[in-house]
Design an enzyme around this catalytic site. Structure first.
Site, PDB file in Angstrom:
ATOM      1  N   GLU A  11       0.812  -1.105  -0.110  1.00 21.30           N
ATOM      2  CA  GLU A  11       0.066   0.038  -0.017  1.00 21.30           C
ATOM      3  C   GLU A  11       0.727   1.045  -0.093  1.00 21.30           C
ATOM      4  O   GLU A  11       0.455   2.244  -0.625  1.00 21.30           O
ATOM      5  CB  GLU A  11      -0.953   0.022   1.156  1.00 21.30           C
ATOM      6  CG  GLU A  11      -1.817  -1.206   1.376  1.00 21.30           C
ATOM      7  CD  GLU A  11      -1.248  -2.154   2.294  1.00 21.30           C
ATOM      8  OE1 GLU A  11      -2.071  -2.594   3.212  1.00 21.30           O
ATOM      9  OE2 GLU A  11      -0.072  -2.304   2.407  1.00 21.30           O
ATOM     10  N   ASP A  97      -1.632  -5.482   3.883  1.00 28.98           N
ATOM     11  CA  ASP A  97      -1.870  -5.629   5.196  1.00 28.98           C
ATOM     12  C   ASP A  97      -2.805  -6.954   5.302  1.00 28.98           C
ATOM     13  O   ASP A  97      -3.716  -7.002   4.500  1.00 28.98           O
ATOM     14  CB  ASP A  97      -2.451  -4.491   6.098  1.00 28.98           C
ATOM     15  CG  ASP A  97      -1.479  -3.358   6.231  1.00 28.98           C
ATOM     16  OD1 ASP A  97      -0.272  -3.683   6.115  1.00 28.98           O
ATOM     17  OD2 ASP A  97      -1.785  -2.299   6.202  1.00 28.98           O
ATOM     18  N   ASP A  99      -5.364  -7.921   7.017  1.00 30.43           N
ATOM     19  CA  ASP A  99      -6.922  -7.703   7.601  1.00 30.43           C
ATOM     20  C   ASP A  99      -7.702  -7.654   6.575  1.00 30.43           C
ATOM     21  O   ASP A  99      -7.440  -7.589   5.480  1.00 30.43           O
ATOM     22  CB  ASP A  99      -6.559  -6.374   8.525  1.00 30.43           C
ATOM     23  CG  ASP A  99      -6.224  -5.088   7.911  1.00 30.43           C
ATOM     24  OD1 ASP A  99      -6.371  -5.274   6.459  1.00 30.43           O
ATOM     25  OD2 ASP A  99      -5.917  -4.113   8.466  1.00 30.43           O
ATOM     26  N   GLU A 101      -9.240  -5.156   5.493  1.00 32.25           N
ATOM     27  CA  GLU A 101      -8.976  -3.863   4.526  1.00 32.25           C
ATOM     28  C   GLU A 101      -7.995  -4.308   3.622  1.00 32.25           C
ATOM     29  O   GLU A 101      -8.060  -3.878   2.300  1.00 32.25           O
ATOM     30  CB  GLU A 101      -8.750  -2.729   5.371  1.00 32.25           C
ATOM     31  CG  GLU A 101      -8.741  -1.335   4.579  1.00 32.25           C
ATOM     32  CD  GLU A 101      -8.739  -0.140   5.196  1.00 32.25           C
ATOM     33  OE1 GLU A 101      -9.017   0.859   4.630  1.00 32.25           O
ATOM     34  OE2 GLU A 101      -8.498  -0.108   6.482  1.00 32.25           O
ATOM     35  N   TYR A 329       2.810  -4.540  13.106  1.00 26.12           N
ATOM     36  CA  TYR A 329       1.307  -4.200  12.637  1.00 26.12           C
ATOM     37  C   TYR A 329       0.641  -3.632  13.680  1.00 26.12           C
ATOM     38  O   TYR A 329       0.545  -4.074  14.665  1.00 26.12           O
ATOM     39  CB  TYR A 329       0.537  -5.252  11.925  1.00 26.12           C
ATOM     40  CG  TYR A 329      -0.483  -4.740  11.144  1.00 26.12           C
ATOM     41  CD1 TYR A 329      -0.265  -3.698   9.975  1.00 26.12           C
ATOM     42  CD2 TYR A 329      -1.704  -5.373  11.276  1.00 26.12           C
ATOM     43  CE1 TYR A 329      -1.316  -3.216   9.201  1.00 26.12           C
ATOM     44  CE2 TYR A 329      -2.867  -4.694  10.472  1.00 26.12           C
ATOM     45  CZ  TYR A 329      -2.539  -3.604   9.561  1.00 26.12           C
ATOM     46  OH  TYR A 329      -3.532  -3.200   8.739  1.00 26.12           O
ATOM     47  N   ARG A 331      -2.442  -2.471  13.989  1.00 30.84           N
ATOM     48  CA  ARG A 331      -4.097  -2.794  13.500  1.00 30.84           C
ATOM     49  C   ARG A 331      -4.404  -4.378  14.249  1.00 30.84           C
ATOM     50  O   ARG A 331      -4.241  -5.048  13.367  1.00 30.84           O
ATOM     51  CB  ARG A 331      -4.735  -2.661  12.361  1.00 30.84           C
ATOM     52  CG  ARG A 331      -4.768  -1.056  12.128  1.00 30.84           C
ATOM     53  CD  ARG A 331      -5.520  -0.889  10.913  1.00 30.84           C
ATOM     54  NE  ARG A 331      -5.470   0.616  10.444  1.00 30.84           N
ATOM     55  CZ  ARG A 331      -4.352   1.305   9.447  1.00 30.84           C
ATOM     56  NH1 ARG A 331      -3.788   0.373   8.920  1.00 30.84           N
ATOM     57  NH2 ARG A 331      -4.594   2.653   9.443  1.00 30.84           N
ATOM     58  N   HIS A 376      -3.195 -11.290  14.438  1.00 27.94           N
ATOM     59  CA  HIS A 376      -2.035 -10.844  14.525  1.00 27.94           C
ATOM     60  C   HIS A 376      -1.438 -10.653  15.926  1.00 27.94           C
ATOM     61  O   HIS A 376      -2.351 -10.907  16.970  1.00 27.94           O
ATOM     62  CB  HIS A 376      -1.958  -9.323  14.144  1.00 27.94           C
ATOM     63  CG  HIS A 376      -2.589  -8.762  12.686  1.00 27.94           C
ATOM     64  ND1 HIS A 376      -1.959  -9.604  11.734  1.00 27.94           N
ATOM     65  CD2 HIS A 376      -3.576  -8.319  12.431  1.00 27.94           C
ATOM     66  CE1 HIS A 376      -2.733  -9.258  10.533  1.00 27.94           C
ATOM     67  NE2 HIS A 376      -3.851  -8.304  11.156  1.00 27.94           N
TER      68      HIS A 376
END
Length: 919
Positions: A11, A97, A99, A101, A329, A331, A376
């Site tokens: 990203e 990532d 997750d 999103e 990470y 989140r 995570h």
């Protein structure tokens, strides 16, 4: 790009540069710069699409809730660039990532790029060489269940916002918005303010004193300690915790002794010169365990408490630390550490504090919150060996250093030994004459082994009763003298003290994050944006660290409670979150769930009516009633088009006339608006105002009044009455055509009580013509505005250094001010956040500045807001030049005209792919 190389897409450009350094020349690492596609605004869709089933939401709600996606206008060039790289690659690695999103970004990339080479999903939780190497060796398939969950969330938010927000526009105010999580968060803040408005303080008294051993030969004879009266004549003495919010004793405390001033003073007199005896002494061992490593939620809470960082700032800083390889990470809902991280923390604790500070076995932590995602690790320093804050101090500074230090301390402390000590509690007794025996109590904790406290101590939210019981604060770490039961004591400095219970504390960013997580509402990774949204929308204001709701928020929450109660019900909202988790786990079908949410069905939590049914059953909402909030004693507040105002309905007025009214200043919080305060505002802002005199030039009367934005002066014009036989529209038009009176805000040095006619005439002379710019020929004026004094030349303005400068600034001084950098609204010019050098295309200096909508890069002519995944600290000069070049190349924004086919969902999932994803 030479044939045979592999394309890796992440990203963030920062991530891309870091990973490129680890992978070498066989790989090309590029950044998508966040999301590349989204649901467009229906107004921006192609004309033929607007007329079809996608026209209302960019989602076809009648055919499987099929979304229509468009590539962002500023990402089309990036997509073209990625396609060019992909053309020469033999493999595509999607390293977004891990997750929902990130999985959705990867899916959108596949949909937009349409790769013809093998696609592999590459995931990692920290950006280190070892982690990237492991990720390359353990790729997987795209998890379409996670994509479904994220897509469902996006469609849900679009349906919620686009259906409910227009109701707010019609009944409260244009430009407002409703949202699945933001509306619930606003309700929490409003409900707490309602509690404060309804709160009735309770008055109570207590007795405190200082005590010491009567035996002056004792080794602790010089040690004294404080104690508080806890029992009188066999009955417990009331403390703040015994009263409810109405000021009455709770049912559980009906038998306690409520002391008034007279009784408390009588106790002090009765104990004058009386000896005390140790009635009981109890000592217990004290043990305290360390807090778990950080999750997204606890990091935001602790950064707010300890570092005074907003949730948005904490997450932005953590993002920069992650992308630059300093932390894992950020989140995550899991407080668990990997075995490598546990070993690193234990090893570092032993090296820095000693082997005795590390327990015999590693500590493990599990998440107890609702709907926790365990994908995570906890947030911790990156790598299998942690770098201490001292080791990274030369590389990072400011907020990044402070947040890294906080994460490092919390992680290391989580693997350290318990703090140990002892807690002693003593009760003293003495006769207080006719009032019976008076019992005083004190306690103290002595830490004998600091354990994890040597590295870190967790903060906590303020105890709402802390002000009621100040003795509690003194008890911590207090050391009592050596005593035994039956020992004689002397009491000195006995005093009777009055107290009032305090209202429930307002939410802070830390406490509202904690409340949302405990209720299971939303995802911790979205809390920062949720809090920012309710602040940006004007629902919530900040006073220090406290979140104060605006009156608009009261009207919005009332409308939602009365007509959309299920949508902002805490349990229902949490159940929606649980359903989204089930979609992510593959145990619930997204189309079926959306159908239930939108149209209603009789299965699952989305049952009973659906969103569309709520809208169809609205009926006629009385906007006046919704926007009226009773203050009490015949006074009510109304949320009007131009702001909140109060009116006194207890005053009788002639038919057709309005009751006495006054605007409510922005600095008056809802819980401060009592009937007395409202009438004070009405009296200060009465229609006739304070007469100052007559303008010798115009002959008009000059008055001073109080307004929403502060006190002001104005002239009274003798205007002819409007013909009441005209239609309402004609009357409105005639009124608009009448001349407007001159007005002027009082300077900060003036008040309604002290302002004079000369002051008023001086203010009404504004705007003052300073002169004409010799270069442009434009007139320069000095005037006062809501944000302070300023100069105006055409559409260009400059802030003046003081209010007096409006009347004294010369033309030469004004021209010199216009040569200086432009300043923001009422603010002094601030230095740039960073200087990045000369733009090779324009030869202009490029800097990063902090603007109204966040940080942006500028060369003085072209501005570009930083993408969501780029921070002022992480952006490179090359990336800044690239952003400005892209912005210049875009030119004026044009609406798309070409017909585009709706983007479809991926083909049916293959069992093998799903199995791999589950594995």
């Amino acid at each position: 790009m030479p044939q045979g190389r592999k394309l890796v897409i992440v990203e963030s450009p920062t991530k891309a540069r870091k990973i490129q350094g680890y992978l070498g020349d066989d790989y090309v690492v590029e950044a998508s710069v966040g999301h590349i596609r989204d649901l467009p605004q229906p107004s921006d869709m192609p004309a033929d699409m607007k007329k079809g089933p996608y026209g209302k939401f960019a989602v076809d709600v009648d055919n499987g809730f099929d979304p229509y996606y468009e590539v962002y206008g500023d990402k089309k060039k990036k997509v073209t660039e990625l396609k060019r790289y992909l053309k020469d690659a033999d493999e595509l690695y999607l390293a977004t990532d891990e997750d929902r999103e990130g999985e959705a970004i990867a899916w959108h990339l596949i949909e937009a790029l349409k790769p013809k080479v093998p696609v592999k999903r590459m995931v990692f939780h920290e950006i280190t060489r070892d982690a990237i190497t492991r990720a390359l060796e353990n790729t997987r398939e795209l998890d379409t269940d996670l994509v479904d969950a994220q897509e469902t969330r996006r469609i849900l938010d679009r349906l919620y916002g686009y259906e409910v927000s227009p109701v707010l526009w019609r009944k409260v105010r244009q430009g407002l918005s409703a949202g699945r999580v933001q509306s619930v968060a606003t309700r929490l803040v409003v409900e707490r303010e309602r509690e404060r408005m309804a709160f009735v303080p309770a008055e109570y008294w207590d007795v405190t004193g200082t005590f010491g051993l009567a035996d002056r030969a004792h080794e602790d004879a010089d040690k004294s300690f404080g104690a508080r009266l806890v029992e009188l004549d066999g009955r417990r003495v009331a403390a703040g915790r015994d009263f409810d919010d109405t000021g009455e004793l709770k049912a559980s405390a009906k038998n306690v002794r409520h002391l008034d001033e007279a009784t408390a003073s009588a106790v002090v007199r009765g104990l004058d010169g009386v000896g005390f005896t140790v009635a009981s002494l109890e000592t217990k061992p004290y043990t305290r365990r360390p807090a778990a490593p950080f999750t997204t939620s606890t990091l935001q809470q602790e950064a707010s408490r300890k570092l005074r960082m907003s949730s948005r700032s904490a997450m932005r800083t953590a993002q920069a630390l992650y992308e630059n390889g300093y932390i894992t990470y950020m989140r995550t809902d899991s407080p668990a550490l990997s075995s490598e991280a546990t070993d690193a923390a234990r090893r570092q604790a032993a090296e820095l504090y000693g082997a005795e500070f590390v327990p015999g076995s590693p500590r493990t932590y599990a998440n107890k919150s609702k709907g926790a995602q365990e994908a995570h690790e906890a947030i911790r320093p990156a790598g299998d060996t942690f770098r201490t804050p001292a080791q990274v101090a030369k590389e990072i500074s400011g907020d990044q250093f402070r947040l890294y230090e906080l994460i490092w301390k919390r992680t290391v402390a989580s693997q350290m030994a318990d703090a140990k000590g002892s807690t002693a509690s003593v009760r003293l007794v003495a006769p207080a004459g006719d009032l019976g025996d008076a019992v005083f109590a004190a306690s103290g904790t002595v830490i004998t082994f600091r354990g994890f406290l040597a590295a870190y101590e967790e903060s906590s939210d303020v105890d709402r009763y802390a002000e009621d019981e100040p003795a509690k604060a003194a008890e911590k770490d207090a050391r009592l003298p050596q005593m035994s039961q039956g020992d004689a004591l002397t009491g000195t400095d006995l005093s009777a003290d009055g107290h009032s219970t305090s209202a429930p504390p307002r939410y802070t960013e830390a406490s509202i994050v904690k409340a949302l997580e405990e209720l299971g509402i939303g995802r911790p990774s979205t809390y920062a944006s949720t809090i920012s949204t309710i602040q940006d929308r004007g629902y919530v204001l900040t006073r220090g660290q406290a979140l104060v709701p605006s009156w608009v928020a009261f009207a919005v929450v009332r409308l939602l409670e009365e007509h959309f109660g299920r949508l902002i019900d805490y349990d229902f909202t949490a159940a929606m979150e649980a359903d989204l988790d089930e979609i992510a786990a593959g145990t619930k079908d997204r189309v079926t769930w959306l159908e239930g949410f939108y149209r209603g069905d009789h299965s699952g939590t989305a049952a009973t009516g659906g969103l569309r049914g709520l809208l169809e059953g609205l009926g006629d909402i009385d906007a006046r009633e919704i926007n009226s909030i009773p203050v009490g004693d015949g006074v009510q507040l109304r949320v009007g088009r131009y702001g909140p105002y109060v009116e006194d309905l207890a005053v009788e007025v002639e038919e057709g006339k309005n009751p006495p009214r006054a605007s409510v200043p922005d600095d008056v919080a809802p819980d401060e608006l009592t009937p007395a305060k409202a009438r004070e505002l009405i009296a200060a802002g009465a229609d006739d105002g304070k007469v100052l005199g007559t303008d010798p030039v115009s002959g008009n009367q000059i008055i001073a009044k109080a307004g929403r934005y502060g006190p002001y002066v104005t002239e009274v014009l003798d205007l002819p009455p409007i013909d009441e036989t005209l239609s309402a529209a004609a009357q409105k038009k005639a009124k608009a055509a009448q001349p407007k009176p001159r007005t002027g805000s009082l300077l900060s040095t003036m008040t309604l009580e002290t302002v004079t006619l000369d002051d008023a005439l001086k203010l009404l002379s504004l705007p003052r013509v300073v002169g004409t710019d010799p270069e442009s020929g434009e007139e320069i004026t000095a005037q006062n505005g809501r944000y302070g004094p300023y100069l105006k030349k055409g559409t260009d303005s400059r802030t003046l250094p003081s209010e007096e400068a409006m009347f004294t600034v010369t033309l030469d001084e004004a021209i010199e001010l216009y040569k200086q950098p432009k300043r923001g609204r009422g603010r002094t010019a601030t230095p740039p956040l960073r200087e990045l050098g000369q733009d090779p295309e324009t030869d202009k200096p490029v800097v990063i500045k902090d603007g109204r909508f966040g940080a942006y890069v500028t060369d003085g002519e072209t501005n570009r807001t930083l993408p969501r995944d780029v921070t002022p600290d992480s952006i490179t000069p090359e990336r800044a030049y690239e952003l400005l070049a892209e912005k210049r190349a875009q030119g004026p924004k044009k609406k798309p005209a070409a017909k585009k086919a709706p983007a479809r969902k991926p083909a049916a999932k293959k069992p093998a792919a799903k199995a791999a994803a589950k594995k």
